[in-house]
Each structure stands twice: as structure tokens, then as C-alpha cells.
Design a protein around this motif. Structure first.
Motif, mmCIF file in Angstrom:
data_model
loop_
_atom_site.group_PDB
_atom_site.id
_atom_site.type_symbol
_atom_site.label_atom_id
_atom_site.label_comp_id
_atom_site.label_asym_id
_atom_site.label_seq_id
_atom_site.Cartn_x
_atom_site.Cartn_y
_atom_site.Cartn_z
ATOM 1 N N ARG A 168 0.813 -1.221 0.000
ATOM 2 C CA ARG A 168 0.000 0.000 0.000
ATOM 3 C C ARG A 168 0.847 1.272 0.000
ATOM 4 N NH1 ARG A 168 -5.418 -1.866 1.366
ATOM 5 N NH2 ARG A 168 -6.080 0.314 1.214
ATOM 6 N N GLY A 169 2.193 1.104 0.020
ATOM 7 C CA GLY A 169 3.067 2.258 -0.080
ATOM 8 C C GLY A 169 3.073 3.171 1.120
ATOM 9 N N ALA A 170 2.722 2.655 2.308
ATOM 10 C CA ALA A 170 2.667 3.477 3.513
ATOM 11 C C ALA A 170 4.067 3.694 4.081
ATOM 12 C CB ALA A 170 1.781 2.816 4.560
ATOM 13 N N THR A 171 4.232 4.799 4.791
ATOM 14 C CA THR A 171 5.480 5.037 5.516
ATOM 15 C C THR A 171 5.450 4.223 6.804
ATOM 16 O OG1 THR A 171 4.581 6.882 6.805
ATOM 17 C CG2 THR A 171 5.532 7.394 4.630
ATOM 18 N N PRO A 172 6.595 4.060 7.501
ATOM 19 C CA PRO A 172 6.573 3.335 8.780
ATOM 20 C C PRO A 172 5.575 3.909 9.780
ATOM 21 C CG PRO A 172 8.829 3.572 8.017
ATOM 22 C CD PRO A 172 7.976 4.359 7.068
ATOM 23 N N THR A 173 5.474 5.231 9.873
ATOM 24 C CA THR A 173 4.508 5.841 10.793
ATOM 25 C C THR A 173 3.084 5.497 10.392
ATOM 26 O OG1 THR A 173 6.020 7.682 11.210
ATOM 27 C CG2 THR A 173 3.713 8.011 11.809
ATOM 28 N N GLU A 174 2.773 5.624 9.104
ATOM 29 C CA GLU A 174 1.426 5.283 8.627
ATOM 30 C C GLU A 174 1.135 3.804 8.835
ATOM 31 O OE1 GLU A 174 1.253 8.598 4.996
ATOM 32 O OE2 GLU A 174 1.912 6.542 4.614
#
Length: 570
Positions: free
Chosen positions: A305-311
Motif C-alpha cells: 500500500r506504499g505506507a510510511t513506517p509511521t502510517e
């Protein structure tokens, strides 16, 4: 004959006193969980930064799980023989040292090696904390406290990914390995001053070193065979056959050794207990779902889903809320009403439904549905995980408490390790096939696309956010579909857990803790010895009277006259 015990029943501890006694244990567990979850969301970044492959990604996880699995029964056996408080402190120190060294890793192989040290420490914490709690709190009351403890652990699980994502985005992934050190120091201080456990009965410590070696060799070889088969070598190759034979022979030899050694790591006598055996079966099934979810969710959110570590950390909240809520609420209900079986059956059904839904994930599945899937699975795991250890402790003699508790965790971790390895291998193969299929008609038109294709061909975990859009969509789709395929393996195992729990005997929870049971057993033994001595004295007197009665009159008269003469002479 009546006997009145000299011991005075202990005053019932207040909730505050109980939480004070277990505060160091709770903080220690908090450190272990936090240190694991903090890294979970940043692991794709770590592996990509260190130039690791998907196979190495899996081994970073399984190395720790394997060390935890092998060391857990050893810690449990030691808990039946030596000072448990010292063991808890040693395991916490080992875990902290391993975590700090991991923060200085220069390549993936070093990280894998240090994770073994971490795993040994976790094995001690996971088994010893449950044993210590069993010594302090009765099974009937334990659900209430363990529900709260489970909630605190879930808080660490919720906060970990969020904190890990923030640290990774702000200061880099190495900061994740140092954040737990202050908590570890606090835990050591609390353990020293608040934890007071009864000493085990004095006995000569006998460690099953041969069994340890056989177990480590057997399971490690099995994992190597499963994780590398089909990619590093063909399944029907001589290498594959050799690894399979070595793994099978070592595991078979381990089982045989456990029947004959003085202090086995896995006492085979435990399997005579129906509750223990069925709980082990259920733990194996639940362990695969639990570990697979924790390992693959971060990959799904970041790589599919291409999320960042925080997301990614934020996205896992529904899963942890379900687990935390179920753990706290069901723990309270179990303690209040003493009923556990219905909740565990419901939890196993929810787990089965949850993993089945996870097997339908795709990279573009609406997040609302993903959140529902995670919540259902989390609630199921929360209902089952803590209670499996609880019912085993409730139906196990206190002298075998350490071995029984640790072996439930042992089999869960072993199953989780093997399951994650198999699922990771399947995912790696599936993702490669899906990427290959998706790019079969793709023609690169820029240097960036050519470079991206070369990186994908190397087998290293990609940095999805840096890929060209056309290739990124294919890669995200491949990871979404591949991760979903891996969850299919967990479905039949979750079904087995339902049947195992259904056949566990519905034994009422005891209102005495393990320390009180040990004391009662000691008192009963003393009473039995005393009654045996009185019985022997009475029997001897009866024999003498019977001999006099059965003697002839003349003989009896002579005997009485001789005794009277001796008494007058004296």
C-alpha cells in the motif's frame, strides 16, 4: 483421626498489593513487547537499507523466534530447579544487551546473529513471567490480572509501531533499538525490590544438554530446508534430501532422548494430561496466525500500500484494539464467573474467520474492510492466547508448573517459527511470480525504470516509494496478492484449534495459587507420614495383643508371671 494444620491461611492480597508484586514483571514484558513492535514497522526499511533479501527478511524474524522456542523450555525447567527471580533478571539483561547490539548492525547477517541473543532473552521473559504470576495469583483471579497485563502489553504493541515509525522517519531505524533501554533499567530495579517468589525445592540441577543440541539442530535444519527449498536448491535435489533426513533424524532422536534423561526439556509425561496435549495442539494452530500477522502486516502496508513506517503503525491499530479489548474484557469475565471454555471457543472461531478474511487481501482492498479483518482476528487471538496458558496451569501439578507453562509457549513459538518460515517462502515465490507476470509485457522507457528492474531482479526488498509509477503498481499488487496467499496456510490450522479447544476438559478454575498448592501438598505429605507412623505403632501393638490372645493359657500365664517377676526384680 483428625488433624489441624498449623499453618494460618494467608491474608487475601489487595489488587494494589498484587500489582506491586508483579510490577517488575509487567515492565519487563512491556520492554520485550515494545522492543519487538518498535522494530516491526521499520523492518522493511532496515532490510532495504542493509541490502537484505526477502529470505533474509524472514530469517531476521525466525532467528529470534527459533532462539525463543529452543530456550523457552530450558528457562521453564530451570524455574523448577533454581531461583526464579534471578532467572527473570538474567533473561531481561540478555534481551537488553542483544537489542542494543542490534542497533549497531552493519549488515543483515549481523542483525540475524544478534537477534538470536534477543530471542534467548525473550524466551526467558515469556515463560518466567507466566510462572511467577502463577506462583502469586490463583487461576480464578489470574484472568482478571492477566487481562489487565494483556492490555498493557497491547498498549506496548499499539505504541510500538507508532513510536517506531516516528523514530525511523525522524532519526533513522537504529534509534528503535535503544528506546527500550530506560524501561529495562526500571524493570530491573522493580524486580529487585518488589518481586518476592518462593524458592523451589532444593534439588541437584540437571540440564539436558544433549536434548538442547538435538532440538536446535533439528529445528534449525528444518527451517533452512523449508525457507531455501525451491529457491536456493530444488526440492528433489541431494541437498534438499540431506537436510530433510538430518532434520527428521535430529527431531526423532530428541524425542527418544526425552524419555530417558533425568530432567528432560520437554517431559513426555506431560502429554498424559489431556488438557496439556490439546492446549499444545491449539497453541500450535494459534501461534501460526499470531506470528504471521505480526510479521506480514508491516510488509502489507508498506510494500503493498506504499505506507510510511509511521502510517503503517497507525494502520495496525484496529488489530491491536481488538486484541487488547478482548484480552482485558474476557479476562475480567473469566475471573468473575470462572467460565473460560465458551470464550475460548468463540475466540478460535473468530481467529479462523479473521485469517480467512486476511487471505482475501489485495493491494487496493478498501482500508475499512482491512480494519474489520484485523479487528476480528485480533479479538480472536486476544480471547485464546492468555487463556491457553491459564487452563494448563490450572490443570498441572505445581511441581511441574514451569515445564508445563513454558512448553505451551515453546510449541506455540516453534509452530509460529515454522509457519512464518513456510509462509515467507511461499510469499517470496508468489511475489516473484506475480511481479514477473505483471512485467512480462512491460518495456522500460527511462534510465530510472531500467535501474528499478535491475534492483527487482536482485531479489532484494524494494523501496516501493522510490519506484517509477508504472513498476510500483505492479510491485504493490504482487505483494498484496502474495501476502494474502500466504495466509491460506493458517486457515486449516485455525480450524484444528477449534476442535482442540472443544475437547479440552472444562475444569473449574482453582482459587489457590501455586505457592499455596505446594504448601498444602507439603502439609498433606507430613500428615501422611505422621499417620503412617501412628498406623505402624498401632499395628505393632495389635500384633502383640493378638499374640497374647492366640497363645495357649499355660503359655500366657507363664509369660505374665515372668513379666511380673521381672518388674518386682526391677
Amino acid at each position: 483421626m483428625t488433624h489441624s494444620s498449623s499453618s494460618v491461611p494467608e491474608t487475601q492480597r489487595s489488587a494494589r498489593e498484587v500489582f506491586t508484586a508483579i510490577s517488575g514483571l509487567v515492565v519487563g514484558m512491556f520492554v520485550a513487547v515494545l522492543s519487538g513492535t518498535v522494530v516491526s514497522t521499520s523492518l522493511p526499511v532496515i532490510i532495504a537499507d542493509l541490502g537484505g533479501t526477502q529470505s533474509q527478511y524472514t530469517w531476521v524474524i525466525t532467528a529470534s523466534l527459533l532462539a525463543t522456542a529452543v530456550s523457552t523450555p530450558i528457562w521453564g525447567k530451570l524455574a523448577d530447579l533454581v531461583d526464579r527471580k534471578v532467572l527473570v533478571q538474567i533473561s531481561l539483561i540478555l534481551f537488553t544487551v542483544g537489542t542494543v547490539i542490534a542497533g549497531f548492525s552493519t549488515d543483515t547477517n549481523m542483525l540475524i546473529a544478534v537477534r538470536v541473543v534477543q530471542g534467548i532473552g525473550v524466551g526467558g521473559l515469556m515463560s518466567l513471567v507466566m510462572i511467577a504470576v502463577a506462583l502469586i495469583i490463583s487461576p480464578r483471579e489470574r484472568g482478571k490480572y492477566m487481562g489487565v497485563v494483556g492490555g498493557i502489553m497491547a498498549l506496548a504493541t499499539i505504541g510500538g509501531p507508532l513510536l517506531g515509525g516516528l523514530l525511523t522517519d525522524a532519526w533513522g531505524w537504529r534509534a528503535n533499538f535503544f528506546v527500550g533501554v530506560p524501561f529495562a533499567i526500571v524493570a530491573l530495579v522493580l524486580l529487585q525490590f518488589t518481586l518476592h517468589l518462593p524458592k523451589p525445592q532444593k534439588a541437584k540441577v540437571s540440564i539436558d544438554y544433549f536434548g538442547i543440541v538435538l532440538l536446535a539442530v533439528g529445528v534449525s535444519t528444518l527451517l533452512i530446508w523449508v525457507s531455501m527449498g525451491g529457491s536456493q536448491f530444488e526440492w528433489d535435489s541431494s541437498t534438499s534430501i540431506t537436510l530433510a533426513i538430518v532434520a527428521g533424524a535430529a527431531i526423532a532422536a530428541f524425542i527418544a532422548v526425552e524419555f530417558f534423561v533425568k530432567e528432560p526439556i520437554v517431559p513426555m509425561s506431560l502429554f498424559r494430561n489431556r488438557t496439556f496435549t490439546l492446549s499444545v495442539v491449539a497453541s500450535i494452530a494459534i501461534g501460526v496466525s499470531m506470528f504471521a500477522t505480526s510479521v506480514f502486516l508491516a510488509q502489507y502496508f508498506q510494500l503493498a500500500r506504499g505506507a510510511t513506517p509511521t502510517e503503517s503503525g497507525l494502520m495496525t491499530i484496529p488489530m491491536i484494539v481488538g486484541q487488547m479489548g478482548a484480552s482485558i474484557i474476557i479476562g475480567q469475565l473469566v475471573s468473575r464467573f470462572g467460565k473460560w471454555k465458551g470464550w475460548m471457543l468463540l475466540g478460535s472461531v473468530l481467529t479462523t474467520v479473521g485469517v480467512s478474511l486476511m487471505a482475501t487481501l489485495r493491494y487496493d482492498t478498501p482500508f475499512t474492510l482491512v480494519a474489520v479483518y484485523m479487528f476480528v482476528l485480533g479479538a480472536g487471538l486476544g480471547m485464546v492466547m492468555q487463556n491457553l496458558t491459564l487452563i494448563v496451569q490450572n490443570d498441572t501439578p505445581p511441581t511441574q508448573l514451569g515445564a508445563a507453562s513454558s512448553n505451551v509457549n515453546f510449541f506455540r513459538t516453534i509452530a509460529g517459527t515454522i509457519g512464518v518460515t513456510i509462509m515467507g517462502s511461499l510469499m517470496s515465490t508468489s511475489v516473484a511470480d506475480y511481479v514477473k507476470g505483471g512485467l512480462s509485457t512491460f518495456t522500460p522507457t527511462s534510465p530510472e525504470e531500467i535501474e528499478a528492474l535491475k534492483h527487482l531482479a536482485s531479489g532484494n526488498v524494494p523501496k516501493v516509494n522510490e519506484l517509477p509509477d508504472a513498476i510500483r503498481t505492479v510491485v504493490e499488487s504482487a505483494y498484496g496478492h502474495g501476502i494474502a496467499d500466504s495466509f491460506i496456510i493458517a486457515i486449516p490450522l485455525a480450524v484444528i484449534a477449534i476442535f482442540a479447544i472443544a475437547f479440552i476438559k472444562n475444569k473449574p478454575l482453582s482459587t489457590k495459587n501455586a505457592a499455596e498448592q505446594l504448601r498444602d501438598q507439603a502439609e498433606e505429605s507430613a500428615i501422611a507420614v505422621g499417620e503412617a507412623e501412628v498406623g505402624a505403632t498401632t499395628a505393632t501393638g495389635s500384633i502383640r495383643i493378638a499374640n497374647l490372645e492366640n497363645a495357649s493359657p499355660s503359655t500366657s500365664s507363664v509369660t505374665v508371671l515372668e513379666r511380673e517377676d521381672r518388674e518386682r526384680g526391677d
